[in-house]
Design a protein around this motif. Structure first.
Motif, PDB file in Angstrom:
ATOM      1  N   MET A   1     -41.458  67.493  67.165  1.00 49.43           N
ATOM      2  CA  MET A   1     -41.214  66.269  67.898  1.00 49.43           C
ATOM      3  C   MET A   1     -39.714  66.027  68.010  1.00 49.43           C
ATOM      4  N   LEU A   2     -39.274  65.760  69.227  1.00 51.50           N
ATOM      5  CA  LEU A   2     -37.852  65.464  69.427  1.00 51.50           C
ATOM      6  C   LEU A   2     -37.556  64.054  68.925  1.00 51.50           C
ATOM      7  N   HIS A   3     -36.323  63.860  68.489  1.00 51.45           N
ATOM      8  CA  HIS A   3     -35.920  62.537  68.029  1.00 51.45           C
ATOM      9  C   HIS A   3     -35.410  61.738  69.224  1.00 51.45           C
ATOM     10  N   ILE A   4     -35.834  60.480  69.287  1.00 50.76           N
ATOM     11  CA  ILE A   4     -35.484  59.651  70.436  1.00 50.76           C
ATOM     12  C   ILE A   4     -33.964  59.550  70.635  1.00 50.76           C
ATOM     13  N   ASN A   5     -33.226  59.454  69.543  1.00 51.87           N
ATOM     14  CA  ASN A   5     -31.772  59.339  69.685  1.00 51.87           C
ATOM     15  C   ASN A   5     -31.156  60.591  70.273  1.00 51.87           C
ATOM     16  N   LYS A   6     -31.729  61.728  69.940  1.00 53.55           N
ATOM     17  CA  LYS A   6     -31.214  62.978  70.506  1.00 53.55           C
ATOM     18  C   LYS A   6     -31.504  63.045  71.998  1.00 53.55           C
TER      19      LYS A   6
ATOM     20  N   PHE B   1     -51.322  67.766  60.343  1.00 46.58           N
ATOM     21  CA  PHE B   1     -50.453  66.956  61.187  1.00 46.58           C
ATOM     22  C   PHE B   1     -48.995  67.330  60.984  1.00 46.58           C
ATOM     23  N   GLY B   2     -48.635  67.560  59.754  1.00 48.32           N
ATOM     24  CA  GLY B   2     -47.244  67.840  59.420  1.00 48.32           C
ATOM     25  C   GLY B   2     -46.671  69.007  60.197  1.00 48.32           C
ATOM     26  N   THR B   3     -47.465  70.025  60.418  1.00 48.25           N
ATOM     27  CA  THR B   3     -46.977  71.188  61.151  1.00 48.25           C
ATOM     28  C   THR B   3     -47.408  71.160  62.614  1.00 48.25           C
ATOM     29  N   GLY B   4     -48.077  70.100  63.022  1.00 50.60           N
ATOM     30  CA  GLY B   4     -48.423  69.980  64.432  1.00 50.60           C
ATOM     31  C   GLY B   4     -49.671  70.753  64.839  1.00 50.60           C
ATOM     32  N   ASN B   5     -50.409  71.280  63.855  1.00 50.90           N
ATOM     33  CA  ASN B   5     -51.653  71.970  64.203  1.00 50.90           C
ATOM     34  C   ASN B   5     -52.735  70.969  64.566  1.00 50.90           C
ATOM     35  N   LEU B   6     -52.592  69.781  64.026  1.00 55.01           N
ATOM     36  CA  LEU B   6     -53.475  68.688  64.381  1.00 55.01           C
ATOM     37  C   LEU B   6     -52.639  67.611  65.084  1.00 55.01           C
ATOM     38  N   PRO B   7     -53.162  66.881  66.002  1.00 58.98           N
ATOM     39  CA  PRO B   7     -54.540  66.996  66.466  1.00 58.98           C
ATOM     40  C   PRO B   7     -54.726  68.002  67.607  1.00 58.98           C
ATOM     41  N   ASP B   8     -53.629  68.542  68.140  1.00 58.22           N
ATOM     42  CA  ASP B   8     -53.711  69.327  69.378  1.00 58.22           C
ATOM     43  C   ASP B   8     -54.560  70.593  69.255  1.00 58.22           C
ATOM     44  N   LYS B   9     -54.314  71.348  68.173  1.00 60.28           N
ATOM     45  CA  LYS B   9     -54.932  72.668  68.123  1.00 60.28           C
ATOM     46  C   LYS B   9     -56.060  72.727  67.108  1.00 60.28           C
ATOM     47  N   ASP B  10     -56.737  71.594  66.897  1.00 62.44           N
ATOM     48  CA  ASP B  10     -57.732  71.600  65.828  1.00 62.44           C
ATOM     49  C   ASP B  10     -58.891  72.530  66.132  1.00 62.44           C
TER      50      ASP B  10
ATOM     51  N   PHE C   1     -42.422  70.736  52.088  1.00 68.58           N
ATOM     52  CA  PHE C   1     -41.156  70.047  52.313  1.00 68.58           C
ATOM     53  C   PHE C   1     -41.323  68.756  53.104  1.00 68.58           C
ATOM     54  N   ARG C   2     -42.547  68.294  53.199  1.00 67.35           N
ATOM     55  CA  ARG C   2     -42.788  67.016  53.831  1.00 67.35           C
ATOM     56  C   ARG C   2     -42.132  65.908  52.999  1.00 67.35           C
ATOM     57  N   ASP C   3     -41.403  65.007  53.667  1.00 72.15           N
ATOM     58  CA  ASP C   3     -40.748  63.874  52.986  1.00 72.15           C
ATOM     59  C   ASP C   3     -39.789  64.313  51.888  1.00 72.15           C
ATOM     60  N   VAL C   4     -39.066  65.380  52.158  1.00 70.97           N
ATOM     61  CA  VAL C   4     -38.147  65.894  51.144  1.00 70.97           C
ATOM     62  C   VAL C   4     -36.711  65.742  51.637  1.00 70.97           C
ATOM     63  N   ILE C   5     -35.819  65.394  50.710  1.00 66.04           N
ATOM     64  CA  ILE C   5     -34.395  65.430  51.023  1.00 66.04           C
ATOM     65  C   ILE C   5     -33.800  66.610  50.282  1.00 66.04           C
ATOM     66  N   VAL C   6     -33.347  67.587  51.065  1.00 65.05           N
ATOM     67  CA  VAL C   6     -32.919  68.872  50.523  1.00 65.05           C
ATOM     68  C   VAL C   6     -31.512  68.749  49.945  1.00 65.05           C
TER      69      VAL C   6
ATOM     70  N   PHE D   1     -36.983  76.553  64.885  1.00 62.52           N
ATOM     71  CA  PHE D   1     -37.569  75.330  65.430  1.00 62.52           C
ATOM     72  C   PHE D   1     -36.550  74.201  65.470  1.00 62.52           C
ATOM     73  N   GLU D   2     -35.339  74.529  65.044  1.00 69.22           N
ATOM     74  CA  GLU D   2     -34.296  73.513  64.924  1.00 69.22           C
ATOM     75  C   GLU D   2     -34.866  72.319  64.148  1.00 69.22           C
ATOM     76  N   SER D   3     -34.681  71.104  64.664  1.00 71.31           N
ATOM     77  CA  SER D   3     -35.158  69.949  63.882  1.00 71.31           C
ATOM     78  C   SER D   3     -36.505  69.446  64.377  1.00 71.31           C
ATOM     79  N   PHE D   4     -37.149  70.228  65.246  1.00 73.61           N
ATOM     80  CA  PHE D   4     -38.398  69.776  65.860  1.00 73.61           C
ATOM     81  C   PHE D   4     -39.501  69.538  64.835  1.00 73.61           C
ATOM     82  N   GLN D   5     -39.685  70.497  63.938  1.00 68.17           N
ATOM     83  CA  GLN D   5     -40.680  70.321  62.874  1.00 68.17           C
ATOM     84  C   GLN D   5     -40.180  69.340  61.833  1.00 68.17           C
ATOM     85  N   ALA D   6     -38.887  69.449  61.517  1.00 73.46           N
ATOM     86  CA  ALA D   6     -38.305  68.622  60.453  1.00 73.46           C
ATOM     87  C   ALA D   6     -38.453  67.142  60.768  1.00 73.46           C
ATOM     88  N   ASN D   7     -38.393  66.804  62.032  1.00 76.15           N
ATOM     89  CA  ASN D   7     -38.526  65.406  62.428  1.00 76.15           C
ATOM     90  C   ASN D   7     -39.909  64.868  62.083  1.00 76.15           C
ATOM     91  N   ARG D   8     -40.908  65.649  62.381  1.00 73.43           N
ATOM     92  CA  ARG D   8     -42.266  65.222  62.064  1.00 73.43           C
ATOM     93  C   ARG D   8     -42.489  65.215  60.555  1.00 73.43           C
TER      94      ARG D   8
END
Length: 421
Positions: A1-6, A208-217, A242-247, A356-363
Motif C-alpha cells: 500500500m502506498l502512503h498518502i503523503n508519498k 492481511f499483513g502481506t496482502g494475500n488477503l483479502p484479494d488472493k484468498d 516484522f509486523r508493527d516492528v521498529i527496526v 517492494f520498497e515501502s509498499f509492504q512495510a506500510n501495511r
RNA sequence: GGAGAGAUGGCAGAGUGGUCGAAUGCGGUGGUCUUGAAAACCAUUGUGCAGCAAUGUACCGGGGGUUCGAAUCCCUCUCUCUCCGCCA
C-alpha cells in the motif's frame, strides 16, 4: 500500500511511472488527495471540539471538589452537547478514513524508473544468460518420464492419497529433495542469512499483513474450523515477523525453508505436467529488511547470490527484468530467474527476486528511526533461493546420460551419491 | 474437551471513576566522574494524526456501551497463562 503523503509529494512522477504498469492513476490520486484534505480539516475540527470537552470535564471535576454542584450541572449540559457534536464528526472521520483506505489498497506499487514498459511476459528483458544449453543424448526424456524410470517421484501415489499436484518423492528422489533444501539453506546461511523454520499455517491477520488477503484468498488453502491459512510461500510468515516492528539495525536477513501450498485455482492446461506446477512444493526463501537508501544495492546482491547458486549447480539460466505489465501488484522491481530444462526444451521460472520498497512495510507498519528520531518506513525485499521442483526437473533432465543421471559436484556430499542409475 | 486467571510503555510491574500518557524497577540514550572501563550520580527515553511551531488530539489487547469525565465500571470478541483430561 502506498502512503498518502508519498502520493501527495510525488503525484505527477507516480502517475507517469504507473503508466508503465499500464495504469492511469490520475483520477484515483485526485480523489484520494481530496478525501485526505477533507480528513485533515475534519480532524482539526474534531480536535478542537474534543479539547473543549476535555476542558469542561475537568472543570466539572473541580466544581465537584469545591462542592459547587450547581455550577457543575450547568457545565454538564454544555458538555453533553459538545459530546453530540464530536460523535457526528467522529463518524464522518472514520468514514473518510475508510474511503481513503479503500482507494489506497487498489493502487499497485509504483515501478522503479528502470522498469521497461510492456504488456506481458513476452516484453520482459533478458539481462543475462549464463551457462551452456546442453545437447542431450538422443532419446532424452522430460523429467516426468525420468522420475518414473528411476523411481524418484510417484505422482500416481500422490494422486491416490491426496490429489493431482501432490507428488510423493521416493527413496533417492526424496533424498535428492532433502539434499537440495539443506544445500540451499547452507548457501543462504553462508551469505549471512539467519535460518527460521516458521509455522506452515498462518492467521487471517498475517494474511492481511502481506496482502494475500483479502484479494488472493482463493489462492490459499483455508482450514475453516480454525480460520487458518496454509502458506503459499515462506514470505507470509517470515515477513509477518516484522509486523508493527521498529527496526534498530540494518539489514535484517532471513531465510526459511517451507512447503508452499497453492490452490492454483483457474490455472489448467499445458504447464501442469510433472513438477512444473504443483499444489504443494518446497521452497527456500530469502527475505531482507533494509534501509531505503540501500535497498537497490541489496536487490543486486540478492540477484548475485541466487546467480551464484545456479552457477554452482551448473544449470544454464537467464535473468529477466520484468516489464511493467508482468510486474506484480506489490513489486517495484523484479528479476526473474529461469533455468533451461533441456528435456522439455523450456525455460522454467525458479526464482523471483523483488524490491517492494515501502509498499509492504506500510501495511505492516515496519519502520526504523533515523538519526533525528523520526520514524520512517523500511524497505522489504525477498526472493526464492530457490524453489525446488523446477530446479529438480532441470537437474535431472539436463544431466541425463546413457549411464544414468549425473549430479553436479556441489550436491554430492549433500545427497550421498553422485549418479542415479 | 472441563475449570480458573489474566492482557498496561522495549521488558518487568503499579494503578479500580477526575491533575494518568500513566508510579517504580530494569533496559536504551546523553552527561558528570575516570588514563580507559565498570560502578555511582544527574538528565532523558512510546506511537499515530493535525500544525512551521507552540501546542492540540487519540491510543493502557480489538470492538461496543454507561458517565459531564473511563486504563479503571458493563457487554462482546480475540489472545495468553495455570490446573485437570487426552496426546506426538
Amino acid at each position: 500500500m502506498l502512503h498518502i503523503n508519498k502520493i501527495r509529494e510525488n503525484k505527477e512522477a507516480y502517475i507517469a511511472l504507473l503508466k508503465v504498469k499500464n495504469m492511469d492513476a490520475s483520477i484515483l490520486f485526485d480523489s484520494v488527495i481530496a478525501l485526505d484534505d477533507k480528513r485533515k480539516s475534519t480532524q482539526q475540527k474534531l480536535d478542537e471540539i474534543l479539547a473543549k470537552g476535555n476542558k469542561l470535564a475537568s472543570q466539572i471535576g473541580d466544581f465537584y471538589k469545591e462542592g459547587k454542584a450547581q455550577e457543575a450541572n450547568i457545565l454538564k449540559e454544555e458538555s453533553s452537547s459538545v459530546k453530540d457534536k464530536s460523535k457526528v464528526l467522529q463518524k464522518k472521520q472514520s468514514e473518510l478514513e475508510k474511503k481513503i483506505q479503500d482507494i489506497l489498497v487498489q493502487i499497485p506499487n509504483v515501478p522503479h524508473s528502470s522498469v521497461p514498459s510492456g504488456k506481458s511476459d513476452a516484453d520482459n528483458i533478458t539481462i543475462k544468460e549464463s551457462g551452456k544449453i546442453p545437447t542431450l543424448m538422443s532419446g532424452a526424456k522430460p523429467h516426468w518420464e525420468l522420475t518414473s524410470k528411476y523411481r524418484l517421484i510417484d505422482f500416481e501415489l500422490g494422486t491416490k492419497i491426496t490429489g493431482a499436484g501432490f507428488p510423493v518423492y521416493t527413496d533417492r528422489g526424496a533424498r535428492l529433495q532433502r539434499a537440495l533444501i539443506t544445500y540451499f539453506l547452507d548457501k543462504n546461511i553462508a551469505a549471512g542469512y539467519t535460518e527460521f523454520l516458521p509455522p506452515h499455517l498462518v492467521s487471517e491477520a498475517s494474511g492481511f499483513g502481506t496482502g494475500n488477503l483479502p484479494d488472493k484468498d482463493g489462492q490459499m488453502y483455508h482450514a475453516k474450523d480454525d480460520n487458518l491459512f496454509l502458506i503459499p510461500t515462506a514470505e507470509v510468515p517470515v515477513t509477518n515477523f516484522f509486523r508493527d516492528v521498529i527496526v534498530k539495525d540494518f539489514p535484517i536477513k532471513c531465510t526459511a525453508y517451507t512447503p508452499c501450498f497453492r490452490r492454483e485455482a483457474g490455472s489448467y492446461g499445458k504447464d501442469v505436467r510433472g513438477l512444473n506446477r504443483l499444489h504443494q512444493f518446497d521452497k527456500v526463501e530469502i527475505v531482507q529488511i533494509q534501509h531505503p537508501d540501500k535497498s537497490y544495492k541489496t536487490l543486486d546482491s540478492m540477484v548475485r547470490h541466487v546467480s551464484s547458486i545456479l552457477d554452482e549447480l551448473e544449470l544454464p539460466y537467464r535473468i529477466l527484468q520484468l516489464c511493467g505489465g508482468d510486474l506484480s501488484f506489490t513489486s517495484a522491481l523484479t528479476f526473474d530467474f529461469e533455468v533451461y530444462s533441456a528435456g522439455q526444451q523450456k525455460w522454467l521460472e525458479v526464482s523471483s527476486v523483488s524490491n517492494f520498497e515501502s509498499f509492504q512495510a506500510n501495511r505492516l507498519k515496519l519502520r526504523y528511526k533515523d538519526k533525528d528520531g523520526k520514524t520512517s518506513l523500511c524497505h522489504t525485499l525477498n526472493g526464492s533461493a530457490l524453489a525446488l521442483p523446477r530446479i529438480y526437473a532441470a537437474l535431472i533432465e539436463n544431466n541425463q546420460t546413457p549411464n544414468g543421471i549425473k549430479l553436479p559436484k556441489a550436491l554430492h556430499s549433500y545427497v550421498g551419491f553422485d549418479i542415479i542409475k
